[in-house]
Write a protein that holds these residues in place. Structure first.
Motif, PDB file in Angstrom:
ATOM      1  N   ARG A  82     -23.204  -8.582  -8.815  1.00 47.89           N
ATOM      2  CA  ARG A  82     -22.460  -9.727  -8.237  1.00 47.89           C
ATOM      3  C   ARG A  82     -22.640  -9.763  -6.724  1.00 47.89           C
ATOM      4  O   ARG A  82     -22.777 -10.821  -6.129  1.00 47.89           O
ATOM      5  CB  ARG A  82     -20.972  -9.565  -8.549  1.00 47.89           C
ATOM      6  CG  ARG A  82     -20.509 -10.293  -9.793  1.00 47.89           C
ATOM      7  CD  ARG A  82     -19.008 -10.113  -9.906  1.00 47.89           C
ATOM      8  NE  ARG A  82     -18.344 -10.754  -8.760  1.00 47.89           N
ATOM      9  CZ  ARG A  82     -17.468 -11.733  -8.878  1.00 47.89           C
ATOM     10  NH1 ARG A  82     -17.132 -12.159 -10.063  1.00 47.89           N
ATOM     11  NH2 ARG A  82     -16.910 -12.269  -7.818  1.00 47.89           N
ATOM     12  N   HIS A  83     -22.614  -8.556  -6.132  1.00 48.79           N
ATOM     13  CA  HIS A  83     -22.813  -8.474  -4.682  1.00 48.79           C
ATOM     14  C   HIS A  83     -24.214  -8.948  -4.319  1.00 48.79           C
ATOM     15  O   HIS A  83     -24.409  -9.701  -3.365  1.00 48.79           O
ATOM     16  CB  HIS A  83     -22.636  -7.033  -4.190  1.00 48.79           C
ATOM     17  CG  HIS A  83     -21.240  -6.520  -4.354  1.00 48.79           C
ATOM     18  ND1 HIS A  83     -20.894  -5.223  -4.053  1.00 48.79           N
ATOM     19  CD2 HIS A  83     -20.119  -7.111  -4.792  1.00 48.79           C
ATOM     20  CE1 HIS A  83     -19.596  -5.050  -4.295  1.00 48.79           C
ATOM     21  NE2 HIS A  83     -19.117  -6.182  -4.743  1.00 48.79           N
ATOM     22  N   VAL A  84     -25.199  -8.470  -5.102  1.00 45.00           N
ATOM     23  CA  VAL A  84     -26.584  -8.841  -4.824  1.00 45.00           C
ATOM     24  C   VAL A  84     -26.728 -10.357  -4.943  1.00 45.00           C
ATOM     25  O   VAL A  84     -27.320 -11.010  -4.082  1.00 45.00           O
ATOM     26  CB  VAL A  84     -27.549  -8.123  -5.794  1.00 45.00           C
ATOM     27  CG1 VAL A  84     -28.989  -8.537  -5.518  1.00 45.00           C
ATOM     28  CG2 VAL A  84     -27.398  -6.612  -5.665  1.00 45.00           C
ATOM     29  N   GLY A  85     -26.127 -10.913  -5.996  1.00 50.05           N
ATOM     30  CA  GLY A  85     -26.205 -12.365  -6.212  1.00 50.05           C
ATOM     31  C   GLY A  85     -25.560 -13.137  -5.076  1.00 50.05           C
ATOM     32  O   GLY A  85     -26.120 -14.136  -4.591  1.00 50.05           O
ATOM     33  N   ALA A  86     -24.394 -12.679  -4.624  1.00 53.69           N
ATOM     34  CA  ALA A  86     -23.698 -13.372  -3.537  1.00 53.69           C
ATOM     35  C   ALA A  86     -24.533 -13.337  -2.264  1.00 53.69           C
ATOM     36  O   ALA A  86     -24.664 -14.341  -1.557  1.00 53.69           O
ATOM     37  CB  ALA A  86     -22.336 -12.723  -3.299  1.00 53.69           C
ATOM     38  N   ASP A  87     -25.129 -12.192  -1.981  1.00 52.39           N
ATOM     39  CA  ASP A  87     -25.933 -12.091  -0.766  1.00 52.39           C
ATOM     40  C   ASP A  87     -27.204 -12.920  -0.898  1.00 52.39           C
ATOM     41  O   ASP A  87     -27.661 -13.536   0.067  1.00 52.39           O
ATOM     42  CB  ASP A  87     -26.279 -10.630  -0.469  1.00 52.39           C
ATOM     43  CG  ASP A  87     -26.857 -10.485   0.921  1.00 52.39           C
ATOM     44  OD1 ASP A  87     -26.111 -10.752   1.885  1.00 52.39           O
ATOM     45  OD2 ASP A  87     -28.050 -10.168   1.061  1.00 52.39           O
ATOM     46  N   TYR A  88     -27.739 -12.957  -2.123  1.00 55.88           N
ATOM     47  CA  TYR A  88     -28.945 -13.752  -2.369  1.00 55.88           C
ATOM     48  C   TYR A  88     -28.700 -15.227  -2.034  1.00 55.88           C
ATOM     49  O   TYR A  88     -29.542 -15.899  -1.446  1.00 55.88           O
ATOM     50  CB  TYR A  88     -29.353 -13.587  -3.830  1.00 55.88           C
ATOM     51  CG  TYR A  88     -30.650 -14.265  -4.183  1.00 55.88           C
ATOM     52  CD1 TYR A  88     -31.862 -13.612  -4.001  1.00 55.88           C
ATOM     53  CD2 TYR A  88     -30.663 -15.556  -4.690  1.00 55.88           C
ATOM     54  CE1 TYR A  88     -33.051 -14.230  -4.314  1.00 55.88           C
ATOM     55  CE2 TYR A  88     -31.852 -16.182  -5.010  1.00 55.88           C
ATOM     56  CZ  TYR A  88     -33.046 -15.514  -4.815  1.00 55.88           C
ATOM     57  OH  TYR A  88     -34.214 -16.144  -5.115  1.00 55.88           O
ATOM     58  N   LYS A  89     -27.518 -15.698  -2.384  1.00 53.49           N
ATOM     59  CA  LYS A  89     -27.174 -17.102  -2.086  1.00 53.49           C
ATOM     60  C   LYS A  89     -27.190 -17.348  -0.581  1.00 53.49           C
ATOM     61  O   LYS A  89     -27.637 -18.390  -0.105  1.00 53.49           O
ATOM     62  CB  LYS A  89     -25.767 -17.420  -2.596  1.00 53.49           C
ATOM     63  CG  LYS A  89     -25.727 -17.936  -4.001  1.00 53.49           C
ATOM     64  CD  LYS A  89     -24.356 -18.577  -4.229  1.00 53.49           C
ATOM     65  CE  LYS A  89     -23.940 -18.462  -5.666  1.00 53.49           C
ATOM     66  NZ  LYS A  89     -22.488 -18.644  -5.826  1.00 53.49           N
ATOM     67  N   ILE A  90     -26.678 -16.369   0.165  1.00 49.67           N
ATOM     68  CA  ILE A  90     -26.662 -16.496   1.621  1.00 49.67           C
ATOM     69  C   ILE A  90     -28.089 -16.592   2.153  1.00 49.67           C
ATOM     70  O   ILE A  90     -28.411 -17.460   2.972  1.00 49.67           O
ATOM     71  CB  ILE A  90     -25.935 -15.281   2.263  1.00 49.67           C
ATOM     72  CG1 ILE A  90     -24.466 -15.250   1.857  1.00 49.67           C
ATOM     73  CG2 ILE A  90     -26.111 -15.261   3.774  1.00 49.67           C
ATOM     74  CD1 ILE A  90     -23.582 -16.197   2.606  1.00 49.67           C
ATOM     75  N   VAL A  91     -28.957 -15.722   1.648  1.00 49.88           N
ATOM     76  CA  VAL A  91     -30.348 -15.719   2.120  1.00 49.88           C
ATOM     77  C   VAL A  91     -31.004 -17.056   1.792  1.00 49.88           C
ATOM     78  O   VAL A  91     -31.638 -17.683   2.643  1.00 49.88           O
ATOM     79  CB  VAL A  91     -31.188 -14.611   1.438  1.00 49.88           C
ATOM     80  CG1 VAL A  91     -32.530 -14.486   2.129  1.00 49.88           C
ATOM     81  CG2 VAL A  91     -30.468 -13.291   1.454  1.00 49.88           C
ATOM     82  N   ALA A  92     -30.810 -17.503   0.546  1.00 47.49           N
ATOM     83  CA  ALA A  92     -31.469 -18.729   0.114  1.00 47.49           C
ATOM     84  C   ALA A  92     -30.993 -19.916   0.946  1.00 47.49           C
ATOM     85  O   ALA A  92     -31.791 -20.721   1.421  1.00 47.49           O
ATOM     86  CB  ALA A  92     -31.199 -18.955  -1.368  1.00 47.49           C
ATOM     87  N   ARG A  93     -29.683 -19.984   1.173  1.00 54.09           N
ATOM     88  CA  ARG A  93     -29.147 -21.113   1.942  1.00 54.09           C
ATOM     89  C   ARG A  93     -29.648 -21.083   3.369  1.00 54.09           C
ATOM     90  O   ARG A  93     -30.042 -22.105   3.934  1.00 54.09           O
ATOM     91  CB  ARG A  93     -27.626 -21.068   1.926  1.00 54.09           C
ATOM     92  CG  ARG A  93     -27.076 -21.567   0.618  1.00 54.09           C
ATOM     93  CD  ARG A  93     -25.596 -21.310   0.522  1.00 54.09           C
ATOM     94  NE  ARG A  93     -25.065 -21.951  -0.659  1.00 54.09           N
ATOM     95  CZ  ARG A  93     -23.982 -21.527  -1.299  1.00 54.09           C
ATOM     96  NH1 ARG A  93     -23.328 -20.466  -0.858  1.00 54.09           N
ATOM     97  NH2 ARG A  93     -23.559 -22.156  -2.360  1.00 54.09           N
ATOM     98  N   THR A  94     -29.625 -19.882   3.963  1.00 51.23           N
ATOM     99  CA  THR A  94     -30.104 -19.744   5.330  1.00 51.23           C
ATOM    100  C   THR A  94     -31.533 -20.257   5.422  1.00 51.23           C
ATOM    101  O   THR A  94     -31.909 -20.975   6.340  1.00 51.23           O
ATOM    102  CB  THR A  94     -30.063 -18.262   5.745  1.00 51.23           C
ATOM    103  OG1 THR A  94     -28.720 -17.814   5.633  1.00 51.23           O
ATOM    104  CG2 THR A  94     -30.553 -18.068   7.157  1.00 51.23           C
ATOM    105  N   TYR A  95     -32.308 -19.871   4.412  1.00 52.06           N
ATOM    106  CA  TYR A  95     -33.713 -20.215   4.390  1.00 52.06           C
ATOM    107  C   TYR A  95     -33.920 -21.722   4.225  1.00 52.06           C
ATOM    108  O   TYR A  95     -34.635 -22.350   4.990  1.00 52.06           O
ATOM    109  CB  TYR A  95     -34.316 -19.477   3.214  1.00 52.06           C
ATOM    110  CG  TYR A  95     -35.788 -19.339   3.296  1.00 52.06           C
ATOM    111  CD1 TYR A  95     -36.614 -20.292   2.727  1.00 52.06           C
ATOM    112  CD2 TYR A  95     -36.357 -18.257   3.944  1.00 52.06           C
ATOM    113  CE1 TYR A  95     -37.979 -20.157   2.801  1.00 52.06           C
ATOM    114  CE2 TYR A  95     -37.716 -18.114   4.018  1.00 52.06           C
ATOM    115  CZ  TYR A  95     -38.525 -19.073   3.439  1.00 52.06           C
ATOM    116  OH  TYR A  95     -39.870 -18.936   3.515  1.00 52.06           O
TER     117      TYR A  95
END
Ligand code: ATP
Ligand code: MG
Lengths: 373, 310
Positions: free
Chosen positions: A4-17
């Motif tokens: 869940r943590h990995v997924g939440a952080d992944y969303k941040i990376v994707a959005r930033t990108y």
């Protein structure tokens, strides 16, 4: 490891990108630009005599030996006889490719007999079209020596057709063009550069802005954080590789084999370089020194790992250097899969990158602290 | 009932410099504790040690009965932090930031509610890099509350905010106290400490130079209350001879230090009895700010002798 943590952080990376048009442009259009650029500009490399591996099927006949020593005497090529008895004319091209040998020559069986009888006989020359100048040199030398032999052959004043002719073929199991060799190289280039440059930057700027300090106050672990970034760059690599292969095929009629065997490289490669970028970014104290360290690691690999030019066309010292570069194994592995169908060597390359990646990952986790000690 | 924070003999050295030089204090659960000090006093250093972000050089620290440095993971689930100069992912909106923290902490906080709480609901879909300084600070506060913390550490949460935004943050802090949370607040603003804190510690050059409730500090270190009357010089003479307290006159303002609160009544009846004209009077007390400025100034001049706090 909490996904869940990995997924939440992944969303941040994707959005930033996705909210950063420049990053988007670079990852989507840069591959196409690179393919187009290098597809149009053929490389020119090589100096000194080129080693030609010769499969002499007219075993030790005096005429074939005379021909080869004449070829050697041109000084632009150096003849090396193939001693491996398992090599046959039908697997020769693949064998050259697997052993990174740039040039090969087959002297056909009955060469001496045909020459003396003035029946036409045909040599086969294998070159790597990525090495345009090597190809030119070798073909020129073979042509020159064959002309000499043709003149020497008694035609009795009659106009006779040349006895010795040659066919030019490409190294590998089928006919390749420069673009075919370029695609794995450029995918490797993308695997190296996009994680390296951005991770080095992220590692130092997140520290400077106190974002790591923020994250250290949450249950997110460094391994989870690094995994989310790795996952992101694996995704980017898939898209980039797809674009490059597509552009290669549609713009330049590349004939790469679309083999599932490249997928592990598209995962393990980014894993390695995300960790390496993080490691480089964490040992540096300032963003400036991080960028410097990142460049020192990245630049030699960008050019010397077989990205734009095959390593086999390098001088020996540079070849030895290339073999210590991790990206070499990523690109070589993809070459083995996409061009030469050499699974065992690809597997070896994969293991080297994976083991290296695990070591770098562990080091990065160890050395990268998100709070001041 | 144990204290929320207990600190004994805390020292933090950066090379030669002792940024925190042997401090002791206790913060009781549910109270607002304020750390006051000028720039470089050691406030952030102390707060970050309490949060487990920096390692102490010496001393005992317990936060919620945990050692912040070694039990960081357990502690971080129970505290909320808003650092001085809060920064976050530039391209992420306020709502997404809270959702991110919510996923990391595994809580069910409602972004709308948290943002409304800090008066930032109108910026729920604004990206971090488009927020103003004060709005960023408010978002930091909302994020710090995502995990329903027992202690909130606020490092200068109102520095650089306009008076309105500052009051909004104050309201949030009062609310935190009402909800039973412990608040550790550092600030430059004396007014803020005076208004919000149950207990204040004044720190300077890494040492606590005064500590207690705002009223206690003023009583202990502040100058006595004084009464000021605007009137003619004759009145000053009259009062000095009839009340028996020393007066000073400055531009028609007659000022008398009160030895006792009831002196004020004696002075007022003396004014009335004098029959002399007067315009106005006021009583004044040194504020925490006056005390703070004077204590820090005295210490810098070396005039303040080893004052022991408490
Ligand atoms: N990482 C560090 N390395 C060296 N010295 C430091 C470090 N962090 C702080 N200091 C020094 O320690 C002292 C206290 O700093 P600190 O940040 O705790 O002050 P502060 O009270 O928070 O000040 P301000 O009100 O300006 O935020 C300062 O003299 C500062 O220069
Ligand atoms: Mg500070």
């Amino acid at each position: 490891m909490n996904f869940r943590h990995v997924g939440a952080d992944y969303k941040i990376v994707a959005r930033t990108y996705f909210r950063n048009p420049v990053a988007l442009f670079f990852s989507l259009f840069f591959p196409i630009i690179l393919i187009a650029l290098f597809g149009l500009i053929f490389s020119a490399t090589g100096s000194g005599p080129v080693t030609v591996d010769v499969l002499n099927e007219d075993h030790n006949s005096p005429v074939s030996e005379a021909f080869l020593s004449a070829l050697n005497n041109t000084t632009v090529v150096k003849v090396s006889l193939v001693s491996d008895t398992s090599v046959t004319p039908s697997n020769f091209a693949a064998w050259l490719g697997q052993n990174d040998l740039p040039v090969g020559l087959i002297v056909p069986a009955g060469f001496e007999k045909d020459y003396l009888n003035r029946t036409s006989t045909n040599l086969t020359v294998f070159t790597n079209p990525q090495d345009a100048s090597v190809t030119g040199t070798v073909l020129g030398a073979v042509q020159g020596v064959a002309n000499g032999f043709n003149l020497a052959s008694a035609c009795g004043g009659r106009v006779c057709s040349p006895v010795i002719s040659y066919t030019s073929r490409n190294v590998g199991s089928q006919v390749y063009t420069y673009i075919d060799y370029l695609i794995p190289g450029l995918i490797g280039f993308a695997i190296l550069t996009s994680p390296m440059f951005s991770m080095v930057d992220v590692a130092s700027s997140y520290r400077k802005d106190g974002i790591f300090r923020e994250l250290s106050l949450t249950p997110l672990t460094r391994a989870e954080w690094l995994l989310s970034r790795t996952t992101w760059y694996v995704g980017i690599t898939f898209v980039t590789a797809g674009i490059m292969i597509g552009a290669g095929i549609f713009l330049f009629s590349a004939h790469v084999q679309l083999n599932l065997g490249i997928l592990p490289f598209l995962v393990v490669g980014p894993f390695f370089f995300v960790s390496l970028g993080m490691l480089a970014g964490s040992v540096a104290r300032t963003p400036e020194s991080a960028a410097l360290i990142g460049n020192i690691i990245t630049f030699p690999m960008m050019f010397l790992s077989g990205t734009f030019f095959t390593v086999s066309s390098f001088p020996p010292a540079l070849q030895a250097f290339a073999h210590i570069l991790p990206l070499y194994y990523v690109i070589d592995g993809m070459n083995q899969v996409m061009l030469f169908a050499n699974a065992s060597r690809a597997l070896l390359d994969l293991v080297i990158v994976l083991v290296g990646g695990i070591i770098v990952f562990v080091l990065a986790i160890r050395l990268f602290k998100w709070r001041d000690e | 009932m144990s204290a929320a924070i207990e600190v004994q003999g805390l020292v933090k050295r950066y090379g030669e410099l002792a940024a925190v030089d042997g401090i002791d204090f206790t913060v009781s659960k549910g109270s607002v504790f304020s750390f006051l000090g000028p720039n470089g006093a050691g406030k952030t250093t102390t707060v970050e040690i309490l949060e487990g972000l920096r390692r102490r050089s010496a001393g005992q620290v317990r936060v919620l009965d945990l050692d912040p440095w070694t039990d960081g993971a357990a502690l971080h689930r129970r505290i909320g932090v808003i650092p001085q100069d809060f920064r976050f992912f530039e391209k992420i909106t306020a709502k997404e930031a809270i959702e991110y923290y919510r996923a990391l902490f595994g809580t069910h906080a409602d972004p709308g509610e948290l943002l409304a709480n800090v008066e930032l609901l109108d910026k729920i879909h604004a990206r971090f890099d488009t927020l103003s300084g004060g709005q960023k600070q408010k978002l930091g506060l909302a994020l710090a509350l995502t995990n329903d913390p027992e202690i909130c550490f606020l490092d200068e949460p109102t520095t650089g905010l306009d008076p309105h935004a500052r009051r909004a943050i104050w309201a949030v802090i009062r609310n935190l106290k009402r909800e039973g949370r412990t608040v550790f607040l550092t600030t430059h603003y004396l007014e803020e400490a005076e208004l919000l804190a149950d207990h204040v510690a004044i720190i300077h050059h890494g040492k606590i130079i005064a500590s207690g409730s705002p009223a206690e500090i003023i009583r202990e270190y502040g100058r006595p209350e004084r009464i000021t009357v605007v009137g003619p010089p004759d009145l000053a003479q009259y009062l000095e001879s009839h009340v028996g307290l020393p007066t000073t006159t400055d531009n028609g303002r007659i000022s008398i230090e009160l030895a006792d609160k009831r002196d004020a009544l004696r002075i007022l009846s003396a004014i009335d009895a004098s029959g002399l004209p007067w315009e106005s009077f006021e009583t004044s007390q040194e504020t925490l700010e006056d005390v703070f400025v004077r204590l820090v100034g005295q210490m810098d001049e070396g005039a303040l002798k080893q004052e022991t706090p408490t």
